[in-house]
Design a protein around this motif. Structure first.
Motif, PDB file in Angstrom:
ATOM      1  N   SER A  20       0.828  -1.209   0.000  1.00  0.00           N
ATOM      2  CA  SER A  20       0.000   0.000   0.000  1.00  0.00           C
ATOM      3  C   SER A  20       0.863   1.260   0.000  1.00  0.00           C
ATOM      4  CB  SER A  20      -0.932   0.006   1.214  1.00  0.00           C
ATOM      5  OG  SER A  20      -1.806  -1.111   1.136  1.00  0.00           O
ATOM      6  N   THR A  21       2.031   1.205   0.670  1.00  0.00           N
ATOM      7  CA  THR A  21       2.935   2.364   0.689  1.00  0.00           C
ATOM      8  C   THR A  21       3.504   2.608  -0.708  1.00  0.00           C
ATOM      9  OG1 THR A  21       3.507   1.699   2.933  1.00  0.00           O
ATOM     10  CG2 THR A  21       4.860   3.406   1.954  1.00  0.00           C
ATOM     11  N   ASP A  24       0.920   4.267  -2.753  1.00  0.00           N
ATOM     12  CA  ASP A  24       0.857   5.703  -2.426  1.00  0.00           C
ATOM     13  C   ASP A  24       1.886   6.497  -3.218  1.00  0.00           C
ATOM     14  OD1 ASP A  24      -1.084   5.155  -0.596  1.00  0.00           O
ATOM     15  OD2 ASP A  24       0.175   5.379   1.182  1.00  0.00           O
ATOM     16  N   ARG A  25       3.150   5.973  -3.225  1.00  0.00           N
ATOM     17  CA  ARG A  25       4.226   6.698  -3.924  1.00  0.00           C
ATOM     18  C   ARG A  25       3.959   6.770  -5.429  1.00  0.00           C
ATOM     19  NH1 ARG A  25       5.268   7.034   0.643  1.00  0.00           N
ATOM     20  NH2 ARG A  25       3.703   8.642   0.239  1.00  0.00           N
ATOM     21  N   GLN A  28       1.443   9.429  -6.114  1.00  0.00           N
ATOM     22  CA  GLN A  28       2.029  10.766  -5.984  1.00  0.00           C
ATOM     23  C   GLN A  28       2.916  11.096  -7.183  1.00  0.00           C
ATOM     24  OE1 GLN A  28       3.652  10.683  -1.941  1.00  0.00           O
ATOM     25  NE2 GLN A  28       3.116  12.834  -1.760  1.00  0.00           N
ATOM     26  N   MET A  38      -3.139  13.805  -0.424  1.00  0.00           N
ATOM     27  CA  MET A  38      -2.405  12.590  -0.079  1.00  0.00           C
ATOM     28  C   MET A  38      -2.508  12.277   1.411  1.00  0.00           C
ATOM     29  SD  MET A  38      -0.734  10.365  -1.679  1.00  0.00           S
ATOM     30  CE  MET A  38      -0.445   8.824  -0.888  1.00  0.00           C
ATOM     31  N   GLU A  40      -1.577   8.583   4.137  1.00  0.00           N
ATOM     32  CA  GLU A  40      -0.989   7.238   4.105  1.00  0.00           C
ATOM     33  C   GLU A  40      -2.046   6.188   3.799  1.00  0.00           C
ATOM     34  OE1 GLU A  40       1.540   5.886   7.206  1.00  0.00           O
ATOM     35  OE2 GLU A  40       2.585   7.788   7.344  1.00  0.00           O
ATOM     36  N   GLN A  41      -1.618   5.129   3.074  1.00  0.00           N
ATOM     37  CA  GLN A  41      -2.532   4.042   2.668  1.00  0.00           C
ATOM     38  C   GLN A  41      -3.810   4.607   2.055  1.00  0.00           C
ATOM     39  OE1 GLN A  41      -0.717   3.193   5.710  1.00  0.00           O
ATOM     40  NE2 GLN A  41       0.483   1.862   4.407  1.00  0.00           N
ATOM     41  N   LEU A  42      -3.630   5.429   1.046  1.00  0.00           N
ATOM     42  CA  LEU A  42      -4.752   6.132   0.430  1.00  0.00           C
ATOM     43  C   LEU A  42      -5.805   5.169  -0.119  1.00  0.00           C
ATOM     44  CD1 LEU A  42      -5.584   9.118  -0.521  1.00  0.00           C
ATOM     45  CD2 LEU A  42      -4.907   8.320  -2.761  1.00  0.00           C
TER      46      LEU A  42
END
Length: 599
Positions: A20-21, A24-25, A28, A38, A40-42
């Motif tokens: 999940s991280t 996220d990146r 982005q 944004m 965390e763990q969107l």
């Protein structure tokens, strides 16, 4: 967009390796979400996912990535890592051509890494291995890269080494996706065929289907047909996920998006169905998915019998979003009308329970979990039973067969002793040991499924300081000496507390249950006996002592016969009360059966 510029990928990995991280990146980096939006763990949109820190539902999102002056559309599906949600992974993989395999630089290849990898290879997907968490103090990227090379044959120096949290070298992952993952195949001019890989219910838009369009295209909102149920639908909108729903009015072959079908009944559309145009239907359906076979079964009842209808509606809507959940109505003498539910594991059961309580605001009671046994009767017929209440009379049973599974445990070498001790305590048999390198070993053993569904995973983590990982597959049924353990309260059997156990564990489990019930059941005006019994034989007993009024308080001195008369009168009253008295069993009593193993 041109088919050559579309890539459909999913992220697979062992639990907590950073899927999940990384998602996220990527969101982005491609500018799909702004820095202001944004968090965390969107993609983990459920409150439960955020609290427990695990992905429960696979979620899809479209990203636009510029590479060498050209735009590429990347459809990304983030998947769960936990063993109980592997069905979500298998469904997501069927909507993709490639998979990013994330491996933790400090832990290396784990059990679920292997399980998800084999699932991806079965679908002939292009695998892009990535080593994550290189910024951790205990990271060993070179050793892990060598492990991956030995496993997949990908040169160690070609594997991207990233830190998804810090955003280090994440660009290299996107480049490899564009270079290595093949574009989707599909005929834009063929009749429409779209595979439904997930669904959810929206009170305004009806059933929303998440689809991967394989052939053809949808323009506008024409009448559509679900091929397996034969239902026609007038869609309200079609669009893509960015990750919010964005209406685009068209979807074509190779793309991933959603269709707001407008269907109000949740039975009208199934996950794995094929959607086509009603005016020009396709000839044959897409293969769809194999139905999942539940491993664990439990009874579910509303605390208030009037909520039965609400519970049924909630289960229908939840099943739409969770295709691995199965249920059928059942009744219990102690708890009234309810349902028998099938789950893929205990964590799955816990998540379903919390979703029912939070999302549908229900007050519910779960009975003790059980697995599916095969009962061979003396007349030769074979019954499949998943509830102690379904067991036939002991005189009609020739033998009971219980499910055994092959269990694979990956652990550091220093924990081999505690792991083997745990396996043998749970009636397991060692099959073989494979040394992966000088520090890590794979233990393969056979073990009854009933022994691993309750807290085996927690115990394994505790004994190995969280380093071990496990994966299991159902293997065979073997004859076992299983018995039905009944709990009697005030000489009345409580069917919802019955469990099926191995005869060797019956006395120990009976004693524990009876002691637990004694603490939980409130005191009455009469003595309440609690008994554990196998058939007609009571193997353990405890009494909940009666509340007593001091009837002699007003007697001081005088004739003893007067005191005796008062005590005899009290005794007769208690006896009469016991005959008509009903013992209320609190909800904690049913929950305590689940928690027995934790102590």
């Amino acid at each position: 967009m041109n088919l050559d510029h579309i890539r459909n990928i999913s992220i697979i990995a062992h639990i907590d390796h950073g899927k999940s991280t990384l998602a996220d990146r990527l969101l982005q980096m491609t500018g799909t979400v702004t820095d202001r939006e944004m968090k965390e763990q969107l993609l983990d949109s459920m409150d439960l996912e955020r609290e427990k820190g695990v992905t429960i539902k696979a979620s899809a999102v479209r990203m636009i990535y510029k590479y060498q002056g050209e735009e590429y559309e990347i459809n990304l599906i983030d998947t769960p890592g936990h063993v109980d949600f592997s069905y979500e992974v298998s469904r997501a993989l069927q909507a993709c051509e490639g998979a990013i395999l994330v491996v933790d630089a400090s832990q290396g290849i784990q059990a679920q890494t292997m399980a998800h990898l084999f699932a991806a290879l079965e679908q002939n997907l292009t695998i892009i291995p990535v080593i994550n968490k290189i910024d951790l103090p205990g990271a060993m990227p070179d050793e892990v890269a060598q492990e991956i090379e030995d496993l997949l044959g990908v040169p160690a120096e070609d594997i991207p080494r990233i830190s998804a949290k810090a955003g280090t070298n994440v660009e290299a992952v996107l480049e490899q996706v564009v270079q290595q993952v093949p574009p989707p195949k599909g005929d834009l001019n063929a009749p429409l065929r779209a595979l439904v890989f997930d669904c959810q219910y929206d009170p305004y838009k009806g059933v929303i289907a998440y689809v991967r369009v394989v052939d053809g295209q949808i323009n506008g909102t024409p009448a559509l047909l679900a091929m397996s149920t034969g239902k026609t639908m007038e869609p309200l909108e079609v669009g893509v996920l960015t990750p919010a729903m964005l209406a685009t009015n068209s979807l074509h072959a190779g793309e991933v998006g959603y269709i707001a079908t407008g269907l109000k009944s949740v039975q009208d559309l199934d996950v794995g169905d094929t959607i086509t145009l009603a005016s020009k239907p396709a000839q044959e359906r897409l293969p769809g998915y194999k139905p999942m076979k539940p491993m664990v079964f439990a009874g579910l009842y509303p605390s208030n019998p009037d909520d039965y209808g609400d519970l049924r509606d909630a289960l229908e809507k939840l099943q739409l979003n969770d295709a691995a959940l199965v249920y059928e109505p059942e009744t219990s003498q102690a708890l009234g009308f309810g349902f028998r539910l099938g789950f893929l594991g205990l964590f799955h059961m816990e998540i379903v329970q919390e979703r029912l309580e939070r999302e549908y605001d229900l007050d519910i009671i779960f009975t003790a979990p059980s697995v599916e046994y095969k009962v061979v009767k003396t007349d030769g017929t074979v019954l499949a039973i998943d509830s102690p209440a379904q067991l036939p009379d002991p005189t009609q049973i020739e033998r009971i067969e219980e499910p055994w599974c092959e269990l694979r445990i990956f652990t550091p070498a220093e924990y081999i002793g505690p792991v083997l001790d745990l396996v043998t305590k749970r009636r397991g048999e060692l099959k073989n040991q494979n040394w992966l390198d000088t520090k890590r070993v794979e233990i393969v053993c056979m073990i009854p499924l009933s022994e691993i569904i309750v807290d085996f995973y927690n115990e394994l983590k505790a004994r190995t300081r969280g380093y071990a990982s496990m994966d299991y597959t159902l293997d065979e049924y073997r004859p076992s000496d299983m018995v039905k353990l009944d709990i009697l309260v005030n000489h009345q059997p409580v069917d919802a507390l019955s469990v099926i156990v191995h005869r060797d564990d019956a006395y120990h489990k009976g004693q524990k249950l009876v002691s637990k019930m004694k603490e939980i059941i409130p005191r009455q005006m009469f003595t309440v006996p609690i008994q554990a019994a196998i058939g007609n034989k009571v193997i353990s007993r405890a009494n909940v002592q009666a509340l007593r009024k001091d009837v002699l308080s007003k007697c001081y001195g005088g004739d003893v016969t007067r005191k005796r008369k008062l005590l005899e009168k009290q005794k007769a009253g208690k006896k009469r009360m016991k005959m008509v008295g009903q013992v209320e069993i609190p909800q904690e009593a049913f929950m305590s059966v689940l928690r027995l193993e934790d102590e």
